[in-house]
Every structure is written in structure tokens, then in C-alpha cells.
Enzyme design. Structure first.
Site, PDB file in Angstrom:
ATOM      1  CG  HIS A 118      -1.735  -1.361   1.179  1.00 30.28           C
ATOM      2  ND1 HIS A 118      -2.819  -1.630   0.381  1.00 30.28           N
ATOM      3  CD2 HIS A 118      -1.480  -2.512   1.865  1.00 30.28           C
ATOM      4  CE1 HIS A 118      -3.219  -2.887   0.589  1.00 30.28           C
ATOM      5  NE2 HIS A 118      -2.420  -3.438   1.477  1.00 30.28           N
ATOM      6  CD  GLU A 133      -2.365  -3.751   4.771  1.00 31.50           C
ATOM      7  OE1 GLU A 133      -3.520  -3.443   4.432  1.00 31.50           O
ATOM      8  OE2 GLU A 133      -1.740  -4.724   4.286  1.00 31.50           O
ATOM      9  CG  HIS A 162       0.381  -6.826   2.175  1.00 30.94           C
ATOM     10  ND1 HIS A 162      -0.513  -5.958   1.593  1.00 30.94           N
ATOM     11  CD2 HIS A 162       1.356  -7.044   1.257  1.00 30.94           C
ATOM     12  CE1 HIS A 162      -0.105  -5.660   0.368  1.00 30.94           C
ATOM     13  NE2 HIS A 162       1.037  -6.319   0.139  1.00 30.94           N
ATOM     14  CD  GLU A 164      -1.976 -10.196   4.354  1.00 33.68           C
ATOM     15  OE1 GLU A 164      -1.954  -9.366   5.284  1.00 33.68           O
ATOM     16  OE2 GLU A 164      -2.484  -9.962   3.243  1.00 33.68           O
TER      17      GLU A 164
HETATM   18 ZN   LIG Z   1      -2.394  -5.286   2.375  1.00 33.37          ZN
END
Ligand SMILES: [Zn+2]
Length: 201
Positions: free
Chosen positions: A38, A52, A105, A167
Site C-alpha cells: 500500500h 496498514e 502486509h 501477512e
Molecule cells: Zn495489504
């Protein structure tokens, strides 16, 4: 004496040849491309005051520092809060032959009880790297092991070399969000990811 030195020379050549073969057989990633997920107007997921995009950049920079300290050549897809299209991120990795692409992430879901760490891959080689990084994370952090999963995420599809997506935890889960909000926890995440990368590459 002459024969002896000839034998020594041959051994030297054979040794050099063996080294070349050894290096060639090991799919050694010369460059590690660290991708902070992002950025800019793309905030990623937002929970409990956490963004995030900010967490991913912080962890990515920490991974970069650790890898550099260990002599690993790194490239960042971003080092500021700016938007970068997914194709561009993959294109950065594709500039290098045999780069290892690691996308970072944080997760979220409406079912706020869900928590834990998971790592995604697409290729067989990616599977091995994902497994090594995931194991390193689970060994270092007392987190729920959600395992490794195959997925066709854009950054995994568009990278020519090995690519994985980590993640680092669900910020939709209150206690995991609390942990992810702490710099000490993000340092641990970075150390585990970096160790996994160094073992896998
Ligand atoms: Zn993400």
C-alpha cells in the site's frame, strides 16, 4: 615434484569447478526486493487507529536494515508514503535476474476474533521460501500459525522470479492490533522475516 604440483593444480581446478556447480545449483537470490504494501491514497486496512500502509513501511525498513547489516543487497519498492501501482512493484523485481521479492502486509477481517500470521506464494520455489519465512515468524513470535497458502495476488503473478507475500497479523483483532502497534513487536516481525529470507535465499 612436477607430478605433485600438477596434481595440486588439477585439484585446484576441480575444486573451483565444484564451487561453480555448487553456486549454480543453489538458486541464490542476488537481490532481495522488499515491498511495503500500500502507500499514499491506498491506506490498506485501518483498525484501532492503525494504518496498514504505515505498519508495512515500518517493518519493510526494519527488514532492510537487518539484511544490509548482514551483507544482503536490498531494493525497496517504496521508502516514503507514496502510492505505487502493483505492476510497478513487480516491475522493480523484474529489473533483476533472480531477485527474491518479499511483499509485507497486515491483515483484517470482519470476524474480529480471527488472528495470526500467514504467508502466500505462487510458484514451487516461492512455496519453499514462504515456508521458511513462516516458520521463522512462528518460532520467534507467539502468534497463531495460519500457515502458507497459494494465491494469485497481482505482485505474485507479475514477478518473474521468486515472490512471497507475508501477512504479519490481523489488525482487526484487538490484541493483535495492540501488538502490531508496538515498535518492539514490529522489530521482532522484521527480525523473523529477515532470518527467514537469509535461510531461504
Ligand atoms: Zn495489504
Amino acid at each position: 615434484m612436477h607430478i605433485h604440483s600438477m596434481a595440486g593444480k588439477c585439484r585446484g581446478i576441480l575444486c573451483a569447478l565444484a564451487m561453480v556447480l555448487l553456486l549454480a545449483s543453489r538458486s541464490f537470490a542476488a537481490v532481495v526486493v522488499i515491498d511495503a504494501g500500500h502507500g499514499g491514497h491506498d491506506q490498506g486496512t485501518r483498525w484501532y487507529g492503525l494504518s496498514e500502509k504505515t505498519l508495512t513501511l515500518d517493518v519493510a525498513k526494519r527488514v532492510e536494515t537487518i539484511l544490509k547489516r548482514n551483507g544482503v543487497t536490498t531494493v525497496m519498492t517504496r521508502r516514503t508514503d507514496k502510492f505505487i501501482p502493483l505492476e510497478t512493484r513487480a516491475a522493480v523485481a523484474n529489473r533483476y535476474r533472480n531477485a527474491l521479492f518479499v511483499s509485507i502486509h497486515f491483515n483484517s477481517t470482519r470476524i474480529t476474533a480471527i488472528n495470526g500470521i500467514e504467508t502466500y506464494y505462487r510458484s514451487d520455489r516461492g512455496r519453499k521460501v514462504a515456508y521458511t519465512i513462516q516458520q521463522s515468524l512462528i518460532n520467534k513470535l507467539s502468534a497463531n500459525n495460519r500457515g502458507i497458502k497459494r494465491a494469485a495476488y497481482s505482485v505474485l503473478r507479475h514477478t518473474n522470479g521468486t515472490a512471497v507475500l507475508v501477512e504479519c497479523g490481523f489488525i482487526s483483532n484487538k490484541s493483535e492490533a495492540n501488538r502490531c502497534g508496538s515498535a518492539a513487536h514490529r522489530q521482532k516481525l522484521a527480525e523473523a522475516i529477515a532470518r527467514g529470507i537469509m535461510r531461504a535465499r
